[in-house]
Write an enzyme that holds these catalytic residues in place. Structure first.
Site, PDB file in Angstrom:
ATOM      1  N   ASP A 304       1.058  -1.286   0.131  1.00 49.61           N
ATOM      2  CA  ASP A 304       0.074   0.090  -0.073  1.00 49.61           C
ATOM      3  C   ASP A 304       1.081   1.263   0.046  1.00 49.61           C
ATOM      4  O   ASP A 304       2.194   1.011   0.192  1.00 49.61           O
ATOM      5  CB  ASP A 304      -0.923  -0.077   1.192  1.00 49.61           C
ATOM      6  CG  ASP A 304      -2.005   0.737   0.708  1.00 49.61           C
ATOM      7  OD1 ASP A 304      -2.228   1.412  -0.160  1.00 49.61           O
ATOM      8  OD2 ASP A 304      -3.217   0.810   1.745  1.00 49.61           O
ATOM      9  N   TRP A 305       0.142   2.383  -0.105  1.00 46.92           N
ATOM     10  CA  TRP A 305       0.998   3.551  -0.206  1.00 46.92           C
ATOM     11  C   TRP A 305       1.985   3.873   0.743  1.00 46.92           C
ATOM     12  O   TRP A 305       1.663   4.137   1.770  1.00 46.92           O
ATOM     13  CB  TRP A 305       0.018   4.560  -0.294  1.00 46.92           C
ATOM     14  CG  TRP A 305       0.663   6.039  -0.779  1.00 46.92           C
ATOM     15  CD1 TRP A 305       1.363   6.721   0.240  1.00 46.92           C
ATOM     16  CD2 TRP A 305       0.645   7.099  -1.689  1.00 46.92           C
ATOM     17  NE1 TRP A 305       1.873   7.956  -0.225  1.00 46.92           N
ATOM     18  CE2 TRP A 305       1.233   8.090  -1.632  1.00 46.92           C
ATOM     19  CE3 TRP A 305      -0.106   6.699  -3.065  1.00 46.92           C
ATOM     20  CZ2 TRP A 305       1.411   9.083  -2.672  1.00 46.92           C
ATOM     21  CZ3 TRP A 305       0.207   7.755  -4.025  1.00 46.92           C
ATOM     22  CH2 TRP A 305       0.796   8.854  -3.729  1.00 46.92           C
TER      23      TRP A 305
END
Ligand code: BGC
Length: 764
Positions: A304-305
């Site tokens: 994820d980011w």
């Protein structure tokens, strides 16, 4: 010291699962076998191409494939400062994928740069296509309320057709996180609380996005996220830790991921949360043991980011060097935005901390997808301005969005058949802060590709259908502030009308990422306004818009008609008008429990019984209950009314003694009759309970349902078959088994509206 401790823990897990060694062994074997002709002959052609390319790649080029950068669009996290120019880095082969670059012009510039790199490996273009691309569909939680898999698949098909015509070849969807906590802002992005419904929806969405398969120009790679258990963040606070038994993980939170995998999902995204003390991004149990081991997932995992770098804030690793080591070993193949891989992997290999076969494995997984998508044949196959012009916002697709929106609306209350509205009314007052809302109807995660030009408000929708009826408008109040300035005008409008329709709710950015709330009541002064309007004596219909279940007890108790309209997308106003006027008879069913108060959260229908279950809401005698709050929810999972009524009759089994023996199935049928005045669709729900079980099973589990459309007076027989496999659950060793014994079958219109039941036995 901390690092050592960290590794001792990882090592324990790895030893426990024995997977790490197996993985390394398998990878070494695969690498060494790559030189034998026999092995070559066995590989399919894509694998051969991947290997040939891999053999030509330098270590830096390999690491480049594991690196994903944000474009210059919006960001959902802190953007790491660009080291040099991104385009130059792409030309140097240091980037494998980008996100947040949309449109054929924009994507072409980036792909042109990739084509100037030494090996000309095409870029992937990822985007959060969460509920539509150009046409915005209802938010995922709303679509889940349709319980209509064909429609959900169609909605993703349209999203994929549009996105893939606009340069995108990868969506970061579906989010398949089970969520039992409406405080969590991202509850809007999933399919609600139930693993069975959630699994069907995960399947439908993956099928919709990937269409006829990754080779087609109108298919985008789907991404099942967030692996895993992100929806169980403690207290419903986004990014928070998750503490969960493995049994609950396997039984409730993993099934939709497994369903997405079985549907052929190309990629997985890991998650921000830690699970039982290990960040999901660095979690070998999740990514190596379950996903790539036990489930044999062949695609790749994107972080994820920034989540690889965030393991530093978690306190799990000391710096990005350690973060890269832990994440790669744990099975995270691609680094979204944290730059831990691009800046550290080469040294980690030189330092002999990360074995090359692990890097090769991650690169292989990514290249394989690029080949499967046909990007090596034509890197521009998704970048076709002509297609972009013709495929976006097609009128037939706008109609599907309107239909999806109508099917997502849930009728919560309709006393004395106040709805549908008669065409003969002289005046309707439309009151509330959301009556004229246009772009708001799209909710969070809308891409605004339409530049907000064509959103239909409730007011717009009603004007088109009101005929001779006069419509008057008063805003009444704002969403969040406590000002009563608009009340007087609203009361004046109400007094002139035959019926009042009120559009109330949250602001669209009150749900979504980083939008958790401790107070989920209808915000501001809105319920006060509803009270005052109700006091005029006029019939009042309240339409509620939100991305989550809200608390609105006074309204629920006192207002005769309530529609829950979530965020319905571009076509929201048309869809609500269709329902208000009876051009569409509402058929939505809640995919998530609505609490009476935040104090009941987490509240979900498929809970365990406890040793002291309360027999009713009044049963407080040393029972599992609150002394200041009822146990029952405001609205239960599976609940939703229709303008017509349905009767359940004549349950009949195919066997005299209902039982499942050996590998037999159990079949039964019942009649459903439309006993009202309108044609309508019922969702007949089948729940089971495993009465005695070790470990324990919930009081109810959804196992199947049928949506059936009936004309007034029509009666139809509906059949179900229960298989032995469907009754299986995880035992203490986390193997799926069907335990012999008594099961209870419950058939009804909602989880708390069971119309028929019967016990049956499973015998060995
Ligand atoms: C979200 C992901 C999303 C990613 C890229 C993150 O903040 O958690 O779901 O796909 O950003 O926008």
């Amino acid at each position: 010291m901390k690092l050592r401790r960290g590794f001792i823990v990882i090592d324990k897990i790895l030893k426990m699962t024995r997977i790490y060694r197996k993985v390394i062994f398998a990878l070494l074997l695969a690498a060494s076998s790559s030189i034998t002709n026999k092995a070559l002959a066995q590989r399919d052609s894509i694998d051969r191409k991947v290997d040939a390319l891999l053999a030509r790649m330098t270590l830096d080029e390999k690491i480049g494939q594991l690196n994903q950068y944000n474009g210059d669009w919006e960001a959902t996290g802190p953007v790491t400062k660009s080291v040099g120019n991104k385009i130059d880095e792409i030309k140097q082969g240091r980037v494998g994928a980008v996100l947040n670059i949309m449109g054929t012009d924009h994507t072409r510039t980036f792909q042109d740069a990739a084509m100037q790199s030494r090996l000309k490996i095409p870029l992937l273009f990822g985007q959060d296509v969460i509920h539509g691309y150009r046409i915005t569909f209802p938010i995922p939680l709303a679509e889940a309320a349709s319980w209509n898999m064909d429609m959900i698949e169609k909605s993703e098909r349209i999203a994929a057709t549009e996105a893939s015509a606009s340069g995108i070849n990868w969506t970061f969807a579906p989010m398949v996180d089970i969520a039992r906590d409406p405080r969590w802002g991202r509850v809007m992005e999933g399919a609600g609380e139930d693993p069975y419904l959630g699994s069907l929806i995960a399947t439908a969405r993956v099928k919709g996005f990937q269409g006829n398969g990754l080779g087609s120009t109108d298919a985008v790679m789907a991404c099942a996220k967030h692996f895993a258990a992100y929806g169980a963040a403690i207290g419903g606070r986004d990014y928070n830790s998750v503490d969960m038994s493995l049994h609950t993980l396997w039984e409730t939170y993993l099934p939709p991921f497994k369903a997405a995998l079985d549907a052929g999902v190309a990629t997985f995204m890991n998650s921000f949360n830690d699970l039982n003390g290990t960040p999901a991004t660095g979690n070998s149990y999740l990514q190596r043991y379950i996903l790539k081991g036990r489930w044999d997932f062949k695609g790749f995992v994107v972080s994820d980011w920034g989540s690889i770098g965030e393991m530093i804030q978690h306190g799990y690793v000391k710096d990005n060097y350690e973060a890269a080591e832990v994440a790669l070993k744990a099975g995270s193949d691609m680094d979204m935005e944290s730059r831990s891989y691009i800046n550290n992997l080469s040294k980690l290999v030189a330092d002999k901390k990360v074995p090359l076969p692990l890097i090769n494995d991650a690169v292989r997984r990514i290249l394989r997808k690029k080949f499967e998508m046909g990007l090596f044949k034509d890197p521009y196959r998704f970048i076709n301005p002509q297609r972009e012009k013709t495929m976006l916002n097609r009128p037939e697709n706008v109609e599907v969005a309107r239909d999806m929106a109508r099917k997502s609306i849930v009728l919560l209350k309709n006393e004395k058949q106040l709805l549908p509205l008669s065409k003969d009314l002289k005046t309707i007052a439309l009151i509330g802060p959301l009556v004229k809302a246009r772009k708001e109807l799209k909710g969070f995660w809308a891409l605004d590709v339409d530049k907000n030009e064509e959103n239909v408000s409730l007011w717009d929708g009603m004007l088109k259908q009101a005929g001779e009826t006069k419509l008057i408008y008063a805003q009444g109040c704002n969403i969040t502030d406590m000002s009563k300035i608009g009340f007087e005008e609203a009361l004046r409008a109400a007094k002139q009308a035959d019926v009042v329709v009120m559009a109330m709710g949250e602001a669209p950015d009150m749900t979504g990422e980083a939008k958790s709330r401790s107070d989920i009541h209808l915000p501001g002064i809105q319920e006060e306004l509803i009270k005052e309007i109700k006091a005029t004596g006029k019939p009042v219909i309240v339409i509620l818009m939100a991305g989550r279940p809200m608390v609105f007890n006074w309204t629920a108790d006192n207002v005769p008609a309530i529609l829950y309209a979530w965020w319905l997308g571009n076509q929201g106003g048309n869809a609500i008008a269709d329902v208000l006027y009876g051009n569409y008879n509402p058929s939505g069913k809640l995919p998530i429990t609505f609490p009476r108060s935040e104090g009941q959260i987490p509240i979900y229908y498929n809970h365990l019984n406890t040793g002291r279950p309360a027999q009713s809401d009044n049963d407080l005698n040393y029972k599992s209950a609150y002394t200041d709050l009822l146990n029952s929810p405001r609205y239960a999972f599976g609940y939703g009314l229709s303008y017509t009524t349905f009767e359940y009759r004549d349950l009949a089994f195919d066997k005299i003694i209902p039982q499942i023996k050996d590998n037999e199935d159990l079949s039964f049928s019942l009649e459903i009759a439309n006993t009202g005045k309108y044609a309508g669709e019922e969702t007949v729900q089948l729940y089971i309970r495993d009465v005695v079980s070790q470990p324990l099973r919930p009081v109810k589990e959804l196992k199947d349902f049928r949506k059936i459309m009936l004309q007034p007076g029509e009666v139809r027989r509906v059949s179900f078959t229960v298989t032995r496999d469907e009754l299986a659950s995880y035992n203490d060793k986390l193997d799926r088994v069907t335990q012999p014994g008594t099961f209870q079958l419950m058939i009804g219109s909602a989880s708390n509206d069971i119309r028929m039941q019967k016990s049956f036995e499973v015998v060995n």
